[in-house]
Write an enzyme that holds these catalytic residues in place. Structure first.
Site, mmCIF file in Angstrom:
data_model
loop_
_atom_site.group_PDB
_atom_site.id
_atom_site.type_symbol
_atom_site.label_atom_id
_atom_site.label_comp_id
_atom_site.label_asym_id
_atom_site.label_seq_id
_atom_site.Cartn_x
_atom_site.Cartn_y
_atom_site.Cartn_z
ATOM 1 N N TYR A 151 1.019 -1.356 0.044
ATOM 2 C CA TYR A 151 0.122 -0.083 -0.095
ATOM 3 C C TYR A 151 0.876 1.192 -0.078
ATOM 4 O O TYR A 151 0.554 2.297 -0.513
ATOM 5 C CB TYR A 151 -0.986 0.134 1.098
ATOM 6 N N GLU A 182 -13.325 -5.194 -0.943
ATOM 7 C CA GLU A 182 -12.899 -6.041 -1.928
ATOM 8 C C GLU A 182 -14.382 -6.707 -2.542
ATOM 9 O O GLU A 182 -15.309 -7.057 -1.441
ATOM 10 C CB GLU A 182 -12.173 -7.403 -1.738
ATOM 11 N N HIS A 184 -2.035 -2.292 6.070
ATOM 12 C CA HIS A 184 -2.443 -1.377 5.052
ATOM 13 C C HIS A 184 -3.271 -0.266 5.716
ATOM 14 O O HIS A 184 -2.844 1.065 5.348
ATOM 15 C CB HIS A 184 -3.391 -1.781 3.875
ATOM 16 N N GLN A 194 -7.945 3.473 -4.841
ATOM 17 C CA GLN A 194 -8.304 2.691 -5.760
ATOM 18 C C GLN A 194 -9.586 2.277 -5.837
ATOM 19 O O GLN A 194 -10.419 2.348 -4.781
ATOM 20 C CB GLN A 194 -7.537 1.481 -5.907
ATOM 21 N N ALA A 237 -13.099 16.977 -2.907
ATOM 22 C CA ALA A 237 -13.405 17.774 -1.620
ATOM 23 C C ALA A 237 -15.135 17.835 -1.895
ATOM 24 O O ALA A 237 -15.402 18.590 -2.707
ATOM 25 C CB ALA A 237 -12.760 19.051 -1.454
#
Lengths: 513, 518
Positions: free
Chosen positions: A200, A237, A261, A393, A400
């Site tokens: 990560y 995931e 991570h 990802q 913002a």
């Protein structure tokens, strides 16, 4: 492929020169121009990574690759095994051959000193080998770590060039086992020779966190407990273990994702500005953050385990326990939400919410800062909270979430965003793979994006009591449906500690036609 | 158009209902069902190009109350058909609108009369009464007139044309005088006739989408609160640039100059919205109270804080750009009127002490642009080897409405050095189906709804003139020579020097990138 990433047309050597200047300012690099990259475990994945880097001209020209494993293999066999991962175009065939021309393979036993002497003799025999710098990539199961590292130390160290050892997780499974491993490693190597990979830290947006925070004046005054209501770090995931749950079941989602991570991302969000961007200055600050976090208690955690969705299709019908490699009746968590507090002056009282899970409704990793309500609101409570989101990802972005006047003849606020979507803004930029960046960092001697022993220790300190309690008491994780948001209890926890979710906003890709 | 503005599918009457609720409050609207919109100066340029077309668009989009009649009044002997013929080129009528257009003009009437003649206004009043059918009427008087007849017309309206049962509102256009004294005389005259809540002074910049958005952006977002002050803001730049000169219409302009034409009104209004404290509510007077407070903290502009320019033709240019201001035949040969000005103001209050507010405006420059730009201070204790440029928050008013935050990001790829980028909100990309209404549409609608927030109050106007009058008088007294600048340039070099001197940093390393182009 790397050249396409850059906006300026540079030659490969210029690119490399520039990178070297940027990433590596000391002279170590120049001790030797020859590098030997030794892959312990002859991993196809690592082999492919090095090939990409070689092809892109990012490695020093004089680099040789040596595979070492128990199996009796030829370079040709390795090449065949790697081919599906290499994505080679016709024009690159020559470069590919050049790469495998630099590859050799030695088989031997991990516990056998003689095998390593043989490996060492082989390295010495390469052109420039005696003075070469050596990188050892340990792509190995933890069971053989001990032997391999000892043998490297005793038989394979370069006397003239530098030696660096790349280690992959698992770094133990709790504080004690991790400390044993660290003690072992530091009895053999100095800290600046050890490169612990948390991939990560090789991701574009994770690396960007420091630049965003410390390169922008506007974030300084609001990056604290006065303005931030909570921080949410998410890893989701959309798939389950898919028949590979055997390994996972030994570890569970907390060890697999949260303790490494997510906690790394937390450190980067929460840390004070380091004295400089030098690796140890940065890691000093990350350790400081971890030191301010008390061990997690059960009451701040929700655990889940996915069950099949009878109305789903394919894998979605399968529960974690339907995975044949998972022990029957396993209570291992495939989902966890935990709330941590950083007890320092900047963050006291601000919940850091870590969420991760498998078989959820989407694939997503992101950092989200939710800001507090506008004090003294004059718009009749129509204002939603501002949020700054860094999407790691997929589809890298920074945005913002904010309020703007509803366009037109209106005067009331509505939600919108200031957006930076990478694929729209940087159309010709291909972002390198996390491992590519990290291997390059090892060549350059930059340890910033690697986990230092004390960081690792603090991370385990925070999670070990919880993990031990879970293993002792075996609480039943809350079942959640494959493809869902996870257990309702997790959302309740998040809400209870102060995260506000209105459901009124959805990020709009402003670039879609 | 109103329908297209909203993302939900609403009928015209629903849209209007929603608007009315939002802008207006239910009670006032039930005063009367008939509204009379009286255009004084109906034969003039403003009426033809702006007022009639705007009324037509509002009518077409169902944004006006059902029973609204339009009455033109001017000296010329005209018919509604004459008015229609004059306005049509500016009305953007599509084929399917034809029926509506007839309906619109069937609600129009025209009277001619003398502005200084009481009996003409009596006649006008009788006509107005006849339209209402004896019921209550609300009357909106739009003074689209040269200042010379303001006095008479406003007096005559007051004496002869006021609705006794409904409300009366008077819309006034600039110029509101030409210095503090003349403006005060006009204001005193108007307030002898009308109450402040009857007077709607138009500054059409206050009708622009992004100018109206400033308040929502500032006070609807938590993240801007802590950085919107002298600790974080290095300077504020308010810009108005036009890429063309006076184009043969410099006669009017020459009497006023760019400071009166743009800076003292439009730019100063934007300054107020950027600098003001949060009002206790969004009610018009609470907002205007705060704007006045800002102006009161600004001392009159010093000549040393100003750079004046006048454009000269570019011998290498084409067409108009070869012509200097003085080549305009309607401009006096030796005119010293500035067509460009940069001025630095300071708001001496706790929030802004020491922060320069740079007002820039000019004609015949390199681009068309109106924007608000907050430049933030340097990152303290920079760890990236001085490679961080300053953050800027830019609200682009025109063209191509946008908000973007110029900021620093990691150079994408295997690098770790900072580079400039932006968080962006470009309206035409984000709000693809939204057509933004024209500034006049919003403002006229506001008058119907009785919302004075976007209109200039007497005390605001007085303060604005107080700030600029000494400078204007000095310029005129001393006939200060403006610095020549080439048509199509950035303006005089001295203006950039002034900005730099007071603290604006321009590195030239960044250019806004439209992230949506393919």
């Amino acid at each position: 492929f790397f050249l396409e990433k850059m906006s300026l047309p540079l030659s490969r050597s210029e690119v490399f020169g520039e990178l070297r200047k940027e990433l590596h300012e000391d002279e170590e690099f120049h001790q030797s121009d020859v590098h030997v990259f030794i892959i312990m475990g002859a991993s196809v994945r690592v082999q492919s990574l090095t090939e990409w880097l070689f092809r892109d001209g990012l490695l020093p020209e004089q680099t040789y690759f040596v595979g070492f494993a128990r199996t009796n293999l030829s370079v040709d066999a390795l090449r065949t095994a790697c081919m599906p991962y290499l994505k080679v175009t016709d024009t690159e065939a020559e470069r590919l051959s050049a790469f495998f021309g630099r590859n050799t393979y030695i088989s031997g036993k991990y516990a056998d000193g003689d095998s390593f002497s043989k490996l060492n003799a082989h390295i010495e025999s390469l052109p420039g080998g005696p003075g070469a710098n050596r990188l050892f990539y340990l792509a190995l199961p933890p069971t053989v770590y001990h032997d391999v590292t000892k043998n490297i130390k005793h038989h394979c160290m370069s006397m003239k060039g530098w030696n660096r050892v790349i280690v992959e997780k698992p770094f133990g499974h709790d504080l004690q086992s991790s400390e044993e491993l660290s003690t072992h490693l530091s009895s053999l190597f100095t800290e600046d020779q050890i490169y612990r990979i948390d991939h990560y830290l090789g991701k574009e947006m994770v690396q960007n966190l420091m630049v965003l925070r410390f390169g922008n004046r506007i974030f300084g005054p609001i990056w604290n407990r006065d303005s931030v209501a909570c921080v949410v770090l998410t890893f989701k995931e959309p798939f389950g273990t898919q028949g590979r749950g055997g390994y996972f079941d030994d570890f569970g989602i907390i060890r697999d994702v949260m303790q490494n991570h997510l906690l790394q991302m937390l450190s980067l969000v929460a840390m004070e500005k380091p004295a400089s961007t030098s690796s140890d200055d940065v890691r000093d600050e990350k350790v400081k953050v971890l030191k301010c976090i008390a061990p997690l208690s059960m009451s701040d955690v929700v655990l889940g385990q996915y069950v099949g969705d009878p109305e789903g299709e394919g894998d979605a019908k399968l529960s974690y326990l339907d995975d044949p490699t998972v022990p029957k009746g396993s209570t291992q968590a495939t989902f966890a939400t935990a709330v941590l507090y950083v007890h320092n002056e900047r963050w006291d009282g601000v919940p850091f919410i870590l969420r991760c899970g498998k078989a959820l409704n989407e694939r997503k990793a992101e950092v989200r800062l939710q800001f507090t309500d506008v004090p003294g609101d004059i718009f009749g409570n129509q204002c939603r909270r501002n949020e700054l989101v860094v999407r790691v990802q997929p589809n890298e972005a920074v945005y913002a979430k904010m309020m703007s006047k509803k366009p037109g003849v209106y005067f009331h606020p509505e939600e919108t965003e200031l957006d930076l979507t990478y694929k729209s803004r940087y159309k010709d930029v291909k972002l390198p793979d996390a491992y590519e960046r990290l291997i390059l960092d090892v060549f350059c001697g930059s340890q910033m994006h690697f986990v230092r022993s004390d960081e690792l220790r603090e991370a385990w300190r925070i999670f070990t009591p919880l993990l031990h309690q879970i293993e002792k008491e075996k609480p039943k994780p809350i079942p959640y449906k494959y493809g869902s948001r996870g257990p309702q209890e997790a959302d309740d926890l998040v809400q209870r500690v102060g995260f506000r979710y209105e459901g009124t906003y959805k990020w709009v890709n402003p670039h879609r036609l | 158009m109103g329908q297209k503005m909203s993302s939900d599918c609403l009928t015209r009457s629903e849209v209007f209902g929603q608007l009315r609720r939002e802008l207006y409050g239910e009670e006032q609207s039930s005063h009367s069902n008939t509204h009379l919109f009286i255009i004084l100066g109906a034969s003039g340029d403003l009426a033809k190009k702006k007022i009639y077309p705007t009324l037509w668009w509002l009518f077409r989009d169902g944004l006006l109350p059902d029973n609204t009649f339009f009455v033109g009044f001017a000296r010329s002997n005209l018919t509604v058909d004459d008015i229609k013929a004059a306005c049509l080129p500016h009305m953007k009528v599509s084929d399917e609108d034809k029926d509506y257009l007839s309906a619109f003009f069937s609600k129009n009437s025209y009277l001619s009369g003398r502005y200084d003649d009481g009996s003409s206004f009596d006649q006008l009043n009788r006509h107005l009464s006849s339209l209402s059918g004896g019921g209550n009427t609300n009357r909106l008087f739009y003074l689209a007139l040269p200042p010379t007849v303001y006095h008479h017309v406003s007096t005559n309206i007051r004496t002869h044309c006021m609705s006794l049962k409904g409300w009366n509102r008077v819309i006034v256009e600039k110029p509101f005088g030409r210095d503090l004294q003349s403006s005060q005389e006009l204001s005193a005259h108007l307030s002898s006739l009308f109450t402040e809540d009857q007077i709607y002074r138009i500054d059409h910049y206050l009708g622009k989408e992004m100018v109206q958005n400033l308040m929502v952006l500032r006070f609807g977002n938590r993240i801007f609160g802590p950085i919107w002050n002298r600790n974080s803001v290095a300077c504020v730049v308010l810009t108005f640039k036009e890429p063309f000169g006076t184009q043969g219409r410099g006669g009017y302009f020459d009497d006023f100059g760019i400071i009166r034409d743009v800076m003292q009104n439009h730019l100063l209004q934007m300054l107020c919205l950027v600098a003001m404290e949060k009002p206790p509510s969004t009610s018009p007077d609470d907002v205007r109270d705060e704007k006045v407070k800002v102006l009161k903290c600004i001392t009159p502009v010093e000549v040393s804080d100003v750079v004046l320019g006048q454009y000269v033709g570019d011998p290498e240019g084409e067409g108009q750009s070869r012509l200097g201001y003085l080549d305009d035949p309607t401009v006096p040969k030796d005119s010293c009127t500035p067509t460009f000005a940069t001025a630095v103001l300071y708001v001496q209050n706790e929030r802004w002490d020491g922060v320069p507010f740079i007002l820039r405006c000019g004609k015949a420059l390199n681009e068309r642009k109106a924007e608000v730009r907050l430049q933030f201070t340097d990152v303290p204790g920079d760890i990236f080897g001085d490679s961080c440029q300053r953050n800027e928050l830019v609200v682009r008013v025109q063209p191509d409405e946008a908000i973007y935050l110029k900021m620093t990001t990691k150079r994408p790829g295997v690098y770790f050095n900072p580079e400039e980028t932006e968080l962006d909100l470009t309206y035409k990309s984000r709000y693809k189906d939204v057509k933004l209404p024209d500034a006049y549409e919003r403002l006229i609608l506001d008058v119907f709804c009785g919302n004075q927030m976007h209109f200039v109050r007497s005390d605001e106007l007085r303060e604005a003139w107080r700030i600029f009058t000494p400078l204007l008088h000095q310029i005129e007294r001393e006939k200060m020579c403006p610095i020549p600048y080439t048509y199509g340039s950035r303006g005089p070099r001295e203006a950039d020097d002034l900005m730099k001197r007071v603290g604006f940093r321009y590195e030239g390393t960044y250019k806004w990138v439209q992230p949506h182009t393919t």
